[in-house]
Write a protein that holds these residues in place. Sequence first.
Motif, PDB file in Angstrom:
ATOM      1  N   ASN A  96      26.573  46.967  48.968  1.00 28.75           N
ATOM      2  CA  ASN A  96      28.000  47.271  49.019  1.00 28.75           C
ATOM      3  C   ASN A  96      28.834  46.045  49.345  1.00 28.75           C
ATOM      4  O   ASN A  96      29.974  45.940  48.891  1.00 28.75           O
ATOM      5  N   MET A  97      28.276  45.102  50.081  1.00 27.16           N
ATOM      6  CA  MET A  97      28.978  43.844  50.296  1.00 27.16           C
ATOM      7  C   MET A  97      29.088  43.077  48.979  1.00 27.16           C
ATOM      8  O   MET A  97      30.137  42.501  48.659  1.00 27.16           O
ATOM      9  N   ALA A  98      28.007  43.065  48.199  1.00 26.91           N
ATOM     10  CA  ALA A  98      28.042  42.385  46.900  1.00 26.91           C
ATOM     11  C   ALA A  98      29.043  43.041  45.967  1.00 26.91           C
ATOM     12  O   ALA A  98      29.658  42.370  45.125  1.00 26.91           O
ATOM     13  N   LEU A  99      29.220  44.360  46.095  1.00 29.74           N
ATOM     14  CA  LEU A  99      30.206  45.069  45.275  1.00 29.74           C
ATOM     15  C   LEU A  99      31.626  44.787  45.738  1.00 29.74           C
ATOM     16  O   LEU A  99      32.525  44.571  44.923  1.00 29.74           O
ATOM     17  N   ARG A 100      31.844  44.783  47.044  1.00 25.14           N
ATOM     18  CA  ARG A 100      33.195  44.674  47.573  1.00 25.14           C
ATOM     19  C   ARG A 100      33.691  43.235  47.658  1.00 25.14           C
ATOM     20  O   ARG A 100      34.884  42.980  47.468  1.00 25.14           O
ATOM     21  N   SER A 101      32.800  42.317  47.962  1.00 21.41           N
ATOM     22  CA  SER A 101      33.208  40.930  48.227  1.00 21.41           C
ATOM     23  C   SER A 101      32.342  39.976  47.425  1.00 21.41           C
ATOM     24  O   SER A 101      31.638  39.126  47.973  1.00 21.41           O
ATOM     25  N   ALA A 102      32.396  40.131  46.124  1.00 22.31           N
ATOM     26  CA  ALA A 102      31.493  39.397  45.240  1.00 22.31           C
ATOM     27  C   ALA A 102      31.580  37.889  45.434  1.00 22.31           C
ATOM     28  O   ALA A 102      30.572  37.184  45.367  1.00 22.31           O
TER      29      ALA A 102
END
Length: 291
Positions: A131-137
């Motif tokens: 979800n971090m990779a999704l939100r703060s690519a």
Amino acid sequence: MPAFRFRTNQAPTGAVTDMTEVHTFTASDGETIAYYVDDFTDPWREAPVMFLLHSAMGNSDRFYSWVPALARHFRLIRMDLRGHGRSSVQAPSKPLTMDRLVDDVEELMQLLHIETMHLTANSAGGYVAQNMALRSAGKVLSLAVVGSTPGLSPDALTWLPRMEQEGMTKFLTDTIDMRFDLATTDAGMVDWFLRQTAENDPAFVRRFIGYCATLNWEDQLHRIACPTLVILPGAETVGTAKSYEAMREHIPNVRMIAYAHMPHNIADMVPDRCVADILAFHTDKFGYPKV
């Protein structure tokens, strides 16, 4: 990115023990988050930063066998997820959300003046990492997850009544073959796992698992833009083969490695193999570490 080296004694408040440092910080909602810095890189070189996020019911100590090899090449930040390890247990009245779990990682990055990092995680820690990779690519250079699907199977909700009635240790003891291959795993590892999981607040663990079992972001996987490594147990007992196939199909730049015939806890059972595959992935994608 500013030089990140705590060996210069410019660290936030915390205990410094040579090349491993122990710290806490206060998240924006008032909770205390513990984290650990392991740095065995060459002092004269700038090395990349890697965050490690542990599984549910665990803490950063679960990466004890990963640290030696990874910290030789990366400046490691191991963070205790809220409600786990030395991080505080939030009140039941305070909302538990994936955004808040990702906020904890981002706020630690901000505290340490880290603009980008490599993100490596096991099991439920991988839920936060995805979800971090999704939100703060733009902040995640690479993603490596071990035994982590896009959300916990709703079947995990059936664990909760047993965990409450029997206690977490008895439940995990009775279902230990879901997690370890007992024929090949040192009995000491299993005993240590049971002792460590028992250190967590049982009510929070049930809440955390129950929340994760309501999440699914398979339809968002195509938005993970960074190079991604997924190491999966070939005989997964916590996730599903269908979920891993969704990761293979929808994450654009993904490498999938299956450990045949193994149940969920591959990060604990075969740590050296996991680390070797993670390092090889980084060498292939980023030319570092050089072999």
